[in-house]
Write an enzyme that holds these catalytic residues in place. Structure first.
Site, PDB file in Angstrom:
ATOM      1  N   LYS A  60       0.733  -1.242  -0.219  1.00 46.01           N
ATOM      2  CA  LYS A  60      -0.028   0.288   0.165  1.00 46.01           C
ATOM      3  C   LYS A  60       0.403   0.898   0.287  1.00 46.01           C
ATOM      4  CE  LYS A  60       0.959   2.237   3.349  1.00 46.01           C
ATOM      5  NZ  LYS A  60       1.715   2.508   4.082  1.00 46.01           N
ATOM      6  N   TYR A  66      -4.162   3.766   6.370  1.00 49.12           N
ATOM      7  CA  TYR A  66      -5.019   2.721   7.293  1.00 49.12           C
ATOM      8  C   TYR A  66      -7.270   3.311   7.584  1.00 49.12           C
ATOM      9  CZ  TYR A  66      -0.358   0.157   7.398  1.00 49.12           C
ATOM     10  OH  TYR A  66       0.310  -0.153   7.077  1.00 49.12           O
TER      11      TYR A  66
END
Ligand code: NAD
Length: 380
Positions: A142, A231
């Site tokens: 990510k 996140y």
């Protein structure tokens, strides 16, 4: 069933096993049956790591030890000495050590089934596409990429090659987070009203080599949001099981702080979901390490603090009856994540966090930047 629907289905399922069994999607269908059969005889698939930096060497490589279906068999690095040393340490054949120039010849290495991209964000697209063209499945860190166009090219390249593409959202393979999803879906907290999530840490580009590219827009794509705020964003989506409809945001970076000449520091953003759930999130490259989330329902609240750390997760739940701290067992999220992809490949199933999942977050993060720039809400 498309990937969006299959992901929603997962998020609705209370049981992880049932959810995984229920997943099918375009990536799975795109993989020829023969390829699935080719992997079916292997107990462990062979993995190559691209980029031997901090996260790869400190977190990922040691955790292959706990994998039941994944084995480290190749390395790709721009530092031959480092790569050779690590190859010796991990018992990897020197012939399976590549550099960035000869990486494409990995196509001739039948021991490698999956390539895991752990490079600075802006390089994810190039190496994912090259890996797919070399006939390998891909796990990519990510954020998936730094633009929507790059994400789309990565998905197209993997589809064209008939290979799986998964984004490394490790928190979605972490037991405390999975348990929180289960409790929320079962209605333990009642109707969810709010989520708050905060992710930040001080970025130290002059002290930590791994932070040097993080403050360069060309390599990082953005600042705290792309690196760690993601996140909070991703958690709001998997905890609600919904996609946001509207986003607002504010960004502040101290103009005198040399770390923030190219990328942002503090971001505050809100998400409004179709059911009416509101989320308020922050990300920062200045505040001291925080990685937490709280879900507020009309019957109770649930805290994950940390929500997305490497270990030492905690969960607290508060209801009218009082507070409790469920005793959950810490699990190896890294091994679970890698084994999930290996098993999906072996069983010809779409992974739970496919390229489309990474693309959505990139779209939302760009909408957060747009909302902050324009000073008004952006519909997504
Ligand atoms: P890092 O700087 O330690 O590692 C990056 C590696 O890429 C280094 O080995 C570096 O030499 C190599 N590299 C190749 N070409 C480069 C170039 N042009 N410029 C700079 N470096 C180059 O960084 P990291 O912390 O390991 O992060 C790598 C990736 O992993 C990032 O995408 C990051 O978001 C992701 N990450 C994920 C987690 C997680 O928990 N999932 C944690 C940390 C990092």
């Amino acid at each position: 069933m498309d990937v969006t629907e299959s992901r929603r289905q997962f998020l609705r399922q209370a049981s992880l096993g049932a959810a995984v069994a229920a997943l099918t999607g375009p990536a799975a269908l795109a993989q020829p049956l023969t390829a699935a059969m080719q992997h079916a005889n292997k107990k462990k698939l062979g993995w190559a790591i691209v980029g031997l930096g901090k996260f790869a060497t400190e977190q990922i490589m040691p955790n292959f030890n706990d994998c039941a279906h994944s084995q480290l068999v190749a390395l790709v690095s721009g530092s031959p000495d480092k790569a050779r040393k690590l190859a010796r340490e991990y018992g990897i054949d020197e012939k399976s050590v590549y550099d960035y120039q000869n990486f494409d010849s990995i196509r001739d290495n039948p021991a490698v089934d999956v390539v895991y991209i752990i490079l600075p964000n802006a390089l994810h697209a190039e190496y994912t596409i090259r890996a797919a063209q070399a006939g390998k499945h891909v796990l990519c860190e990510k954020p998936m990429a730094t633009s929507v166009e790059d994400c789309q090219k990565m998905i197209a390249a993997c589809n064209k090659a008939g290979k799986q593409l998964m984004i490394a959202y490790r928190a979605q393979y972490e037991p405390f987070n999975l348990n929180a999803i289960e409790r929320i879906r079962k209605g333990e907290l009642g109707k969810i009203q709010f989520i708050t999530a905060d992710h930040g840490r001080p970025v130290k580009p002059t002290e930590d080599q791994a932070d040097t590219w993080r403050v360069q827009k060309k390599l990082a794509g953005g600042g705290s949001l792309m690196d760690i705020g993601i996140y909070s964003l991703n958690a709001c989506r998997y905890l609600t099981g919904e996609e946001p409809e509207e986003i607002t945001a504010q960004i502040y970076s101290d103009p005198k702080d040399p770390r923030f000449k190219e990328v942002e520091d503090n971001v505050a953003f809100t998400l409004r979901f179709p059911s009416g759930i509101l989320a308020a999130c922050t990300s920062s490259y200045s505040y001291q390490g925080v990685k937490r989330g709280r879900v507020f329902g009309d019957k109770g609240w649930l805290d994950l603090d940390p929500l997305s750390d490497y270990d030492k997760h905690t969960m607290k739940i508060g209801t009218e009856q009082g507070e409790q701290e469920p005793k959950l067992k810490e699990g190896n999220q890294f091994a679970a994540e890698m084994d999930h992809l290996s098993q999906c490949i072996m069983q010809n199933k779409a992974p739970r966090t496919p390229g489309e999942e990474g693309l959505r977050d990139v779209r939302y993060m760009l909408a957060i930047y747009e909302a902050a720039r324009k000073g008004k809400a952006v519909k997504v």
